[in-house]
Design a protein around this motif. Structure first.
Motif, PDB file in Angstrom:
ATOM      1  N   ALA A 118      35.198  38.361 -55.467  1.00  0.00           N
ATOM      2  CA  ALA A 118      35.835  37.480 -56.446  1.00  0.00           C
ATOM      3  C   ALA A 118      34.792  36.621 -57.156  1.00  0.00           C
ATOM      4  O   ALA A 118      34.909  36.330 -58.350  1.00  0.00           O
ATOM      5  CB  ALA A 118      36.870  36.608 -55.753  1.00  0.00           C
ATOM      6  N   PHE A 119      33.778  36.250 -56.420  1.00  0.00           N
ATOM      7  CA  PHE A 119      32.698  35.447 -57.014  1.00  0.00           C
ATOM      8  C   PHE A 119      31.881  36.321 -57.974  1.00  0.00           C
ATOM      9  O   PHE A 119      31.512  35.889 -59.068  1.00  0.00           O
ATOM     10  CB  PHE A 119      31.828  34.882 -55.895  1.00  0.00           C
ATOM     11  N   GLN A 120      31.624  37.547 -57.567  1.00  0.00           N
ATOM     12  CA  GLN A 120      30.893  38.471 -58.450  1.00  0.00           C
ATOM     13  C   GLN A 120      31.682  38.767 -59.717  1.00  0.00           C
ATOM     14  O   GLN A 120      31.110  38.928 -60.794  1.00  0.00           O
ATOM     15  CB  GLN A 120      30.629  39.791 -57.721  1.00  0.00           C
ATOM     16  N   ALA A 121      32.994  38.836 -59.554  1.00  0.00           N
ATOM     17  CA  ALA A 121      33.841  39.190 -60.704  1.00  0.00           C
ATOM     18  C   ALA A 121      33.750  38.166 -61.827  1.00  0.00           C
ATOM     19  O   ALA A 121      34.028  38.477 -62.983  1.00  0.00           O
ATOM     20  CB  ALA A 121      35.286  39.338 -60.248  1.00  0.00           C
ATOM     21  N   GLN A 486      29.172  52.478 -67.125  1.00  0.00           N
ATOM     22  CA  GLN A 486      29.463  51.947 -65.791  1.00  0.00           C
ATOM     23  C   GLN A 486      28.300  52.133 -64.834  1.00  0.00           C
ATOM     24  O   GLN A 486      28.410  51.819 -63.652  1.00  0.00           O
ATOM     25  CB  GLN A 486      30.702  52.643 -65.206  1.00  0.00           C
ATOM     26  N   SER A 487      27.207  52.662 -65.337  1.00  0.00           N
ATOM     27  CA  SER A 487      26.086  52.924 -64.433  1.00  0.00           C
ATOM     28  C   SER A 487      25.162  51.706 -64.343  1.00  0.00           C
ATOM     29  O   SER A 487      25.202  50.800 -65.183  1.00  0.00           O
ATOM     30  CB  SER A 487      25.292  54.140 -64.923  1.00  0.00           C
ATOM     31  N   GLY A 537      24.009  52.173 -58.280  1.00  0.00           N
ATOM     32  CA  GLY A 537      24.898  53.302 -58.555  1.00  0.00           C
ATOM     33  C   GLY A 537      26.357  52.938 -58.468  1.00  0.00           C
ATOM     34  O   GLY A 537      27.188  53.517 -59.145  1.00  0.00           O
ATOM     35  N   SER A 538      26.664  51.949 -57.639  1.00  0.00           N
ATOM     36  CA  SER A 538      28.071  51.580 -57.476  1.00  0.00           C
ATOM     37  C   SER A 538      28.406  50.303 -58.226  1.00  0.00           C
ATOM     38  O   SER A 538      29.560  49.913 -58.310  1.00  0.00           O
ATOM     39  CB  SER A 538      28.386  51.396 -55.987  1.00  0.00           C
ATOM     40  N   ASN A 539      27.375  49.648 -58.744  1.00  0.00           N
ATOM     41  CA  ASN A 539      27.595  48.370 -59.400  1.00  0.00           C
ATOM     42  C   ASN A 539      26.932  48.394 -60.778  1.00  0.00           C
ATOM     43  O   ASN A 539      25.714  48.580 -60.873  1.00  0.00           O
ATOM     44  CB  ASN A 539      26.994  47.260 -58.527  1.00  0.00           C
ATOM     45  N   PRO A 540      27.698  48.205 -61.833  1.00  0.00           N
ATOM     46  CA  PRO A 540      27.111  48.240 -63.180  1.00  0.00           C
ATOM     47  C   PRO A 540      26.060  47.160 -63.394  1.00  0.00           C
ATOM     48  O   PRO A 540      25.255  47.253 -64.325  1.00  0.00           O
ATOM     49  CB  PRO A 540      28.308  48.000 -64.107  1.00  0.00           C
ATOM     50  N   ALA A 541      26.076  46.141 -62.547  1.00  0.00           N
ATOM     51  CA  ALA A 541      25.101  45.061 -62.693  1.00  0.00           C
ATOM     52  C   ALA A 541      24.059  45.093 -61.584  1.00  0.00           C
ATOM     53  O   ALA A 541      23.374  44.101 -61.335  1.00  0.00           O
ATOM     54  CB  ALA A 541      25.813  43.710 -62.698  1.00  0.00           C
ATOM     55  N   LYS A 565       6.667  35.757 -52.500  1.00  0.00           N
ATOM     56  CA  LYS A 565       7.454  34.771 -53.251  1.00  0.00           C
ATOM     57  C   LYS A 565       8.222  35.469 -54.368  1.00  0.00           C
ATOM     58  O   LYS A 565       7.633  36.244 -55.117  1.00  0.00           O
ATOM     59  CB  LYS A 565       6.546  33.705 -53.884  1.00  0.00           C
ATOM     60  N   VAL A 566       9.469  35.189 -54.444  1.00  0.00           N
ATOM     61  CA  VAL A 566      10.295  35.826 -55.463  1.00  0.00           C
ATOM     62  C   VAL A 566      10.713  34.794 -56.508  1.00  0.00           C
ATOM     63  O   VAL A 566      11.106  33.679 -56.167  1.00  0.00           O
ATOM     64  CB  VAL A 566      11.548  36.459 -54.816  1.00  0.00           C
ATOM     65  N   SER A 567      10.592  35.182 -57.761  1.00  0.00           N
ATOM     66  CA  SER A 567      11.040  34.319 -58.862  1.00  0.00           C
ATOM     67  C   SER A 567      12.097  35.060 -59.664  1.00  0.00           C
ATOM     68  O   SER A 567      12.074  36.287 -59.759  1.00  0.00           O
ATOM     69  CB  SER A 567       9.873  33.956 -59.779  1.00  0.00           C
ATOM     70  N   LEU A 568      13.008  34.291 -60.205  1.00  0.00           N
ATOM     71  CA  LEU A 568      14.040  34.876 -61.048  1.00  0.00           C
ATOM     72  C   LEU A 568      13.650  34.698 -62.516  1.00  0.00           C
ATOM     73  O   LEU A 568      13.288  33.595 -62.929  1.00  0.00           O
ATOM     74  CB  LEU A 568      15.388  34.205 -60.786  1.00  0.00           C
ATOM     75  N   TYR A 569      13.728  35.796 -63.276  1.00  0.00           N
ATOM     76  CA  TYR A 569      13.366  35.737 -64.685  1.00  0.00           C
ATOM     77  C   TYR A 569      14.528  36.231 -65.539  1.00  0.00           C
ATOM     78  O   TYR A 569      15.197  37.208 -65.178  1.00  0.00           O
ATOM     79  CB  TYR A 569      12.126  36.592 -64.969  1.00  0.00           C
ATOM     80  N   PRO A 570      14.754  35.575 -66.669  1.00  0.00           N
ATOM     81  CA  PRO A 570      15.860  36.006 -67.534  1.00  0.00           C
ATOM     82  C   PRO A 570      15.562  37.349 -68.202  1.00  0.00           C
ATOM     83  O   PRO A 570      14.426  37.625 -68.581  1.00  0.00           O
ATOM     84  CB  PRO A 570      15.961  34.873 -68.563  1.00  0.00           C
ATOM     85  N   VAL A 571      16.591  38.141 -68.308  1.00  0.00           N
ATOM     86  CA  VAL A 571      16.458  39.484 -68.865  1.00  0.00           C
ATOM     87  C   VAL A 571      16.857  39.459 -70.344  1.00  0.00           C
ATOM     88  O   VAL A 571      17.910  38.913 -70.698  1.00  0.00           O
ATOM     89  CB  VAL A 571      17.359  40.470 -68.092  1.00  0.00           C
ATOM     90  N   ALA A 572      16.007  40.052 -71.177  1.00  0.00           N
ATOM     91  CA  ALA A 572      16.336  40.143 -72.599  1.00  0.00           C
ATOM     92  C   ALA A 572      17.277  41.326 -72.844  1.00  0.00           C
ATOM     93  O   ALA A 572      18.350  41.164 -73.413  1.00  0.00           O
ATOM     94  CB  ALA A 572      15.057  40.302 -73.419  1.00  0.00           C
ATOM     95  N   VAL A 573      16.860  42.500 -72.383  1.00  0.00           N
ATOM     96  CA  VAL A 573      17.677  43.695 -72.594  1.00  0.00           C
ATOM     97  C   VAL A 573      17.722  44.498 -71.297  1.00  0.00           C
ATOM     98  O   VAL A 573      16.700  44.662 -70.625  1.00  0.00           O
ATOM     99  CB  VAL A 573      17.102  44.596 -73.721  1.00  0.00           C
ATOM    100  N   ALA A 574      18.895  44.952 -70.947  1.00  0.00           N
ATOM    101  CA  ALA A 574      19.040  45.847 -69.791  1.00  0.00           C
ATOM    102  C   ALA A 574      19.589  47.171 -70.301  1.00  0.00           C
ATOM    103  O   ALA A 574      20.605  47.202 -70.997  1.00  0.00           O
ATOM    104  CB  ALA A 574      19.985  45.235 -68.763  1.00  0.00           C
ATOM    105  N   TYR A 575      18.881  48.241 -69.974  1.00  0.00           N
ATOM    106  CA  TYR A 575      19.300  49.580 -70.426  1.00  0.00           C
ATOM    107  C   TYR A 575      19.953  50.314 -69.272  1.00  0.00           C
ATOM    108  O   TYR A 575      19.443  50.311 -68.154  1.00  0.00           O
ATOM    109  CB  TYR A 575      18.073  50.386 -70.908  1.00  0.00           C
ATOM    110  N   ARG A 576      21.040  50.995 -69.596  1.00  0.00           N
ATOM    111  CA  ARG A 576      21.685  51.762 -68.543  1.00  0.00           C
ATOM    112  C   ARG A 576      22.201  53.082 -69.102  1.00  0.00           C
ATOM    113  O   ARG A 576      22.270  53.264 -70.299  1.00  0.00           O
ATOM    114  CB  ARG A 576      22.832  50.984 -67.921  1.00  0.00           C
TER     115      ARG A 576
END
Lengths: 576, 148
Positions: A118-121, A486-487, A537-541, A565-576
């Motif tokens: 529900a949170f993911q939705a 949906q991929s 494969g099961s999650n479009p995101a 160390k992991v950093s989060l970076y904003p995505v400009a374009v995601a191709y699927r």
């Protein structure tokens, strides 16, 4: 006296009856459990991070208790504030069964998963938090093993705070004292802090735990954990002046009078010899309540303790307290770490303490500590320092042969004269039309098949587009069957030019919080594209995290320059 | 016999009764039922616990008044719930003396069966409530706290 006797008899008989009806044997039933409807149902979308409160033995989380202003759910919600949604899991139908039993853990797993989805939705990262009071902490630990078996479950549980959970049992466990204690209390209809003897909850509370008890595993890798266990110190004063000196002037009860702090804060060694570390242990807190035995006695006698005792029992109890101080057996046995009937008077007395076992979830000190841990456990909010701020991530469903994007390729490879030229299912894209193509020594993945010509493919590598011709599809089986839109994304670009591509293979070792990987990145933030879930494969995101309200997705990168160390970076374009 | 010993014996007796009742229920094939159980009769046995509920006498209250007023260790000790190996702290008697307590015997009342309360006033006019119970015939202070 007769009332006490009647109460004790009733309690013992009730315990026997409950034991017969409710004792849970070790897992034998493999059928999936049918879970009762939860009093707090989860809506299809949760816009705030779910925090699931799990009550303890003999507790409940029905609508009334969940809505109570002074109840744990509302208190936690008030302290956590916006951004969190406190839910409650009720297993009052099994609250005298050991929290690790099949039905409880299956139903809790289901409830957690429902909250996560529900949170993911609503664009959240799907990571939930949980607070377990007493046996509720055992239930959470047990359920977490089932989470590991569901898609994305490994990292669904971001953090757990346990309140007075008997990670290492209690001296009261497996004894008949619980029944005698409940006999003291009489039938008040109030929750009591000890399960009846003979029930699996009481049996498995003992340490070492009985072999018939379902084991309690460590929490999964990536789940942060913190424990809180209170300590009641009983002081002996008259006119607010200590009247004896030495160790008996102020003596400790078993932690909160039911669970010693060595147990409530004993998560780390509790599942040994299972390999540790699992989960990430954030720390422990031990709030201390120094209580005057005299003050508590006064509260008891004046009827202000609100612990539901009838006057006759109060009178006997009052006399017994004095006798115990004279006799010293209660103090001696407590010092030895042994439960004894002589201590029951002090347990009853301690019920008026904020630090008492059943009072913990309503204690402001405990709640403050729990909330501080929860906020620390919540995955880091995305900040503007993590990269250029975008208006929204552009999600592009690549459709060569339809939109004309196959035109003007960077390179053209003709397989007609190659000694080795074939394609089979893609390992990095889940689309039904995605293939991995081999032409001589070159490997190209993903390559999207021309629906009008099965020997023609367009392969995407960021800015490079490679057209492959005259290559046969050796296999019609593909690794994914998702529709293009949906991929999962197979390639993302950041505003600064960083390009991340999905990869296949075992990948690098897991790191805390990111047990999976998605691929690798090149450019300014070159490194490993990390993943929290195994949902490709099961999650479009899949591979995208922490969507903001303005629609910006992020990727987690462990940069080569900052290993671990992991950093989060904003995505400009995601191709699927 | 102390209350605790009585409770232990009662508990053992109860367990026997419970076991017998449980066996009887099983033999008769009747399901156990908490409502039935709660209506079970109390066991009868040889245990007759003493009921130390007698009202503190004027003489006892006079002794308590003197003990509190003088803070004399010998006078106070009988009223204080001390363990066999424990002694009254000298610091306690010193501070108690400084309080300058005056017992108000007229305030004596039975708060709950067997528990008596009376009040005392200290030098600063602060009121204290003293809870008294009788153990082996001797009055003991269960508590002495600020009056509610």
């Amino acid at each position: 006296m007769r009332k006490i006797v009647a109460a004790i008899v009733g309690a013992v008989l009730f315990g026997v009856a409950t034991a017969v009806a409710g004792a849970a044997p070790a897992l034998a039933d493999e059928r999936p459990s049918v879970c009762p409807t939860q009093p707090i149902s989860i809506t299809s979308k949760l816009t705030e991070r779910p925090v699931i409160y799990v009550h303890g033995w003999l507790g409940k989380a029905d609508k009334a208790s969940a809505a109570a202003a002074d109840g744990p759910v509302q208190l936690l919600q008030k302290r956590l504030g916006a951004g969190y949604r406190v839910l409650a899991f009720d297993y009052s139908w099994a609250n005298q069964e050991w929290g690790a039993t099949k039905k409880t853990r299956e139903c809790l797993t289901s409830y957690m998963r429902e909250a996560s989805l529900a949170f993911q939705a609503s664009g959240g990262d799907g990571r939930i938090l949980a607070v377990g009071h007493s046996m509720g902490g055992i239930a959470i630990r047990a359920a977490s093993t089932l989470l590991e078996g569901v898609a994305g479950g490994n990292n669904m549980l971001a953090g757990v705070v346990t309140l007075s959970t008997p990670h290492q049992g209690s001296p009261w466990g497996g004894t008949i004292y619980a029944d005698l204690y409940q006999g003291y209390k009489g039938y008040t209809g109030e929750s009591t802090p000890l399960p009846a003897s003979g029930t699996s909850a009481a049996l498995c509370l003992a340490w070492p735990r009985d072999r018939s008890c379902d084991s309690v595993p460590y929490l999964p890798v990536g789940t942060k954990v913190a424990t809180i266990g209170t300590q009641i110190m009983m002081t002996r004063k008259l006119f607010d002046i200590p009247y004896v000196e030495g160790p008996t002037a102020e003596f400790p009860l078993f932690g909160d009078a039911i669970v010693p702090t060595i147990s409530s804060n004993g998560y780390v060694p509790s599942a040994a010899p299972a390999p540790y570390p699992k989960g990430e242990f954030l720390g422990e807190q031990r709030p201390v309540c120094s209580e005057s035995a005299g003050y508590l006695s006064q509260q008891l006698v004046k009827g202000k303790a609100k612990i539901g005792l009838v006057p006759t029992v109060i009178a006997t109890l009052a006399g017994t307290i004095v006798e115990e101080f004279i006799d010293m057996r209660a103090l001696d046995t407590m010092m030895q770490g042994k439960a004894d009937i002589s201590q029951l008077s002090f347990v009853v007395l301690a019920q008026a303490s904020e630090c008492f076992h059943t009072n913990m979830p309503s204690s402001s000190r405990v709640d403050d500590a729990a909330v501080a841990y929860l906020k620390k456990m919540a995955p880091k909010a995305v900040g503007s320092d993590l990269g250029p701020v975008l208006s929204a991530t552009k999600l592009v469903t690549v459709r060569p042969w339809v939109d004309g994007s196959e035109a003007n390729p960077s390179r053209v490879i003709d397989g007609k004269n190659a000694t080795n030229a074939y394609c089979n299912g893609s390992n990095v894209a889940a689309r039904a039309d995605a293939f991995r193509c081999f032409v001589d020594q070159g490997v190209h993945d993903p390559c999207l098949q021309n629906p009008a010509n099965a020997k023609e493919y367009l392969c995407y590598f960021g800015s490079e587009k490679v057209l492959i011709q005259n290559v046969r599809a050796e296999s019609t089986s593909v690794s994914g069957t998702a529709a293009p839109e949906q991929s999962s994304p197979f390639l993302v670009t950041l505003a600064d030019g960083t390009v991340c591509r999905t990869s296949s293979g075992a990948g690098p070792p897991a790191i805390p919080g990111y047990p999976y990987w998605t691929g690798s990145c090149s450019g300014p933030h070159a490194g490993i594209w990390r993943a929290r879930y195994a949902d490709r494969g099961s999650n479009p995101a899949s591979g995208l995290l922490e969507k903001t309200s303005s629609g910006v997705w992020h990727v987690a990168i462990e940069e080569d320059a900052r290993p671990g160390k992991v950093s989060l970076y904003p995505v400009a374009v995601a191709y699927r | 016999m102390t209350r605790r010993r009585w409770l232990i014996l009662a508990g053992i007796g109860i367990l026997i009764v419970a076991a017998v009742s449980f066996a009887a229920l099983n033999l008769s094939g009747q399901p156990a039922n908490s409502e039935q159980n709660s209506a079970s009769p109390s066991p009868t046995g040889p245990i007759q616990a003493s009921e130390p509920t007698s009202r503190p006498s004027q003489a006892e209250l006079a002794q308590l008044r003197q003990a509190l007023g003088t803070a004399d260790t010998g006078a106070l000790t009988p009223f204080v719930p001390l363990g066999r190996t424990e002694q009254l702290s000298p610091a306690f008697t010193d501070k108690l003396k400084a309080l300058g307590l005056s017992l108000e015997e007229a305030s004596l009342k039975e708060e709950t069966p067997g528990v008596w309360t009376t009040e005392a006033v200290d030098r600063s006019a602060k009121r204290w409530e003293i809870g008294l119970v009788r153990v082996d015939g001797q009055l003991k202070m269960l508590y002495a706290e600020e009056a509610l």
